[in-house]
Design an enzyme around this catalytic site. Structure first.
Site, PDB file in Angstrom:
ATOM      1  N   ASP A   1     -21.115  -2.978  -4.793  1.00 44.01           N
ATOM      2  CA  ASP A   1     -22.307  -2.403  -5.429  1.00 44.01           C
ATOM      3  C   ASP A   1     -23.179  -3.505  -6.051  1.00 44.01           C
ATOM      4  OD1 ASP A   1     -24.029  -0.369  -6.497  1.00 44.01           O
ATOM      5  OD2 ASP A   1     -22.294   0.967  -6.563  1.00 44.01           O
TER       6      ASP A   1
ATOM      7  N   THR B   1     -23.210  -2.880 -11.783  1.00 38.48           N
ATOM      8  CA  THR B   1     -22.159  -1.875 -11.566  1.00 38.48           C
ATOM      9  C   THR B   1     -20.803  -2.533 -11.323  1.00 38.48           C
ATOM     10  OG1 THR B   1     -23.792  -0.359 -10.699  1.00 38.48           O
ATOM     11  CG2 THR B   1     -21.502   0.112 -10.129  1.00 38.48           C
TER      12      THR B   1
ATOM     13  N   ASP C   1       0.827  -1.208   0.000  1.00 44.88           N
ATOM     14  CA  ASP C   1       0.000   0.000   0.000  1.00 44.88           C
ATOM     15  C   ASP C   1       0.860   1.257   0.000  1.00 44.88           C
ATOM     16  OD1 ASP C   1      -2.086  -1.805   0.207  1.00 44.88           O
ATOM     17  OD2 ASP C   1      -2.218  -1.633   2.381  1.00 44.88           O
TER      18      ASP C   1
ATOM     19  N   LYS D   1      -0.620  -8.380  -2.783  1.00 46.37           N
ATOM     20  CA  LYS D   1      -1.922  -7.703  -2.714  1.00 46.37           C
ATOM     21  C   LYS D   1      -1.730  -6.228  -3.032  1.00 46.37           C
ATOM     22  CE  LYS D   1      -4.226  -6.652   1.261  1.00 46.37           C
ATOM     23  NZ  LYS D   1      -4.635  -5.259   1.002  1.00 46.37           N
TER      24      LYS D   1
ATOM     25  N   ASP E   1      -7.086  -5.873  -4.041  1.00 49.39           N
ATOM     26  CA  ASP E   1      -7.979  -5.787  -2.874  1.00 49.39           C
ATOM     27  C   ASP E   1      -9.042  -4.708  -3.121  1.00 49.39           C
ATOM     28  OD1 ASP E   1      -9.020  -5.820  -0.321  1.00 49.39           O
ATOM     29  OD2 ASP E   1      -7.172  -5.199   0.687  1.00 49.39           O
TER      30      ASP E   1
ATOM     31  N   LYS F   1     -12.385  -4.726  -2.962  1.00 48.28           N
ATOM     32  CA  LYS F   1     -13.562  -4.679  -2.059  1.00 48.28           C
ATOM     33  C   LYS F   1     -14.797  -4.103  -2.762  1.00 48.28           C
ATOM     34  CE  LYS F   1     -10.961  -4.290   2.251  1.00 48.28           C
ATOM     35  NZ  LYS F   1      -9.593  -4.006   1.773  1.00 48.28           N
TER      36      LYS F   1
HETATM   37  N1  5IU Z   1      -7.211  -5.109   5.133  1.00 47.63           N
HETATM   38  C1  5IU Z   1      -7.119  -5.087   6.500  1.00 47.63           C
HETATM   39  N2  5IU Z   1      -8.133  -5.624   7.246  1.00 47.63           N
HETATM   40  C2  5IU Z   1      -9.251  -6.148   6.702  1.00 47.63           C
HETATM   41  C3  5IU Z   1      -9.342  -6.144   5.289  1.00 47.63           C
HETATM   42  C4  5IU Z   1      -8.316  -5.630   4.540  1.00 47.63           C
HETATM   43  O1  5IU Z   1      -6.132  -4.650   7.059  1.00 47.63           O
HETATM   44  O2  5IU Z   1     -10.117  -6.639   7.416  1.00 47.63           O
HETATM   45  I1  5IU Z   1     -10.969  -6.914   4.427  1.00 47.63           I
HETATM   46  C5  5IU Z   1      -6.156  -4.593   4.267  1.00 47.63           C
HETATM   47  C6  5IU Z   1      -5.814  -3.149   4.450  1.00 47.63           C
HETATM   48  C7  5IU Z   1      -4.373  -3.106   4.047  1.00 47.63           C
HETATM   49  C8  5IU Z   1      -3.825  -4.452   4.496  1.00 47.63           C
HETATM   50  O3  5IU Z   1      -4.301  -3.065   2.619  1.00 47.63           O
HETATM   51  O4  5IU Z   1      -4.942  -5.335   4.479  1.00 47.63           O
HETATM   52  C9  5IU Z   1      -3.194  -4.463   5.873  1.00 47.63           C
HETATM   53  O5  5IU Z   1      -2.132  -3.562   5.940  1.00 47.63           O
HETATM   54  P1  5IU Z   1      -1.187  -3.395   7.219  1.00 47.63           P
HETATM   55  O6  5IU Z   1      -0.549  -4.760   7.469  1.00 47.63           O
HETATM   56  O7  5IU Z   1      -0.214  -2.351   6.787  1.00 47.63           O
HETATM   57  O8  5IU Z   1      -2.038  -2.955   8.372  1.00 47.63           O
END
Ligand code: 5IU
EC number: 4.1.1.23
Length: 275
Positions: free
Chosen positions: A100, A104, A42, A64, A95, A97
């Site tokens: 909708d 869509t 991220d 991811k 990821d 998520k």
């Molecule tokens: N993520 C979460 N928790 C969840 C879901 C997705 O942390 O319940 I659904 C995602 C958000 C981020 C990654 O992209 O997983 C976790 O990142 P960190 O390890 O930096 O917290």
């Protein structure tokens, strides 16, 4: 945890329980590379993400992404990501998520700038809209051999995806069949022993994993790889900042990914040895 039947099976023996090509590929990679680690990248730019992926790629079964974060997203990022996924042997999980109505999400999945279905082996969706979301996404993804995870639980404090919501999400997946829905994002083995049928197998992937901090200031909560894999029976641990956020430069990121891979794999070996 009272042993859930799935948690005693090696990943290699679960391959034959799946028909979806992405589910098979994930289990094959996990077995081949001895890793149940997914890294979440991220970071702000596609170029930084590729740097992290080059460092951690050999330690992971999956990368991811959140491509909507990148300021510099282009088609060439996708080409390089796909190339690295082949060279370093990992699956790509966007990821996204989705949340909708079916019509869509089918457009969001196939079109726009990102054209997710063209390159992401795996994506995920909330169950809140009902089964139409699975139908909309599978129309696009299933012919391409893609897989879908439903969000059954979240790692963040105060999440409403608990109890009845989690159970209904499981049932929705079960009713859809496993040709496209291959598992869940969850914190626990939500495919309860009394609900799964013979030969039915789901992949449980858990974010919120860290060996250091217990959480962040925005509601994230961390558990250790051991807690996820042994106590809760998860199959894949998803780690973000715990790996790419480590101080000490390129080598430190690479070493930290290996540290999580080893922790996750040790926990898995211990789990399957419990009869
Ligand atoms: N993520 C979460 N928790 C969840 C879901 C997705 O942390 O319940 I659904 C995602 C958000 C981020 C990654 O992209 O997983 C976790 O990142 P960190 O390890 O930096 O917290």
């Amino acid at each position: 945890m009272s042993a859930h039947p799935t948690t005693l099976l090696p990943y290699s023996e679960r391959i034959k329980l799946h028909t979806n090509p992405t589910a098979k590929k994930i289990l094959e990679i996990m077995d081949r590379k001895k890793t149940n680690l997914a890294v979440s990248v991220d970071v702000n730019t596609a170029s930084e993400a590729l740097e992290v992926i080059r460092r951690v790629g050999s330690s992971v079964c999956m990368v991811k992404t959140h491509v909507d974060i990148f300021e510099d997203f282009t088609e060439s990022f996708v080409e390089e990501l796909v190339k690295l996924s082949k060279e370093l042997d990992f699956v790509i999980f966007e990821d996204r998520k989705f949340a909708d109505i079916g019509n869509t999400v089918s457009l969001q999945y196939s079109s726009g700038i990102h054209k997710i279905a063209n390159w992401a082996d795996l994506t995920n969706a909330h169950s809140v809209p009902g089964p139409g979301i699975i139908a909309g996404l599978s129309k696009i993804g299933e012919p391409l051999g893609r897989g879908l995870l439903l969000l059954a639980e979240m790692s963040s404090k105060g999440s409403l995806a608990v109890d009845g919501y989690t159970e209904e999400t499981f049932k929705m997946a079960q009713e859809a069949g496993r040709s496209f829905v291959i598992g869940f994002i969850a914190q626990n083995r939500i495919d309860k022993s009394d609900l799964i049928k013979d030969g039915e197998d789901y992949l449980i992937m858990s974010p919120g994993v860290g060996l250091g901090a217990k959480g962040d200031s925005l509601g994230q909560q961390y558990r250790t790889p051991r807690e996820c894999i042994i106590d809760s029976g998860s199959d894949v641990i998803i780690v973000g900042r715990g790996i790419y956020g480590i101080k000490g430069g390129e080598q430190a990121v690479k070493d930290e990914a290996e540290r999580y891979r080893i922790e996750g794999w040790k926990a898995y070996e211990e789990r399957i040895s419990k009869k």
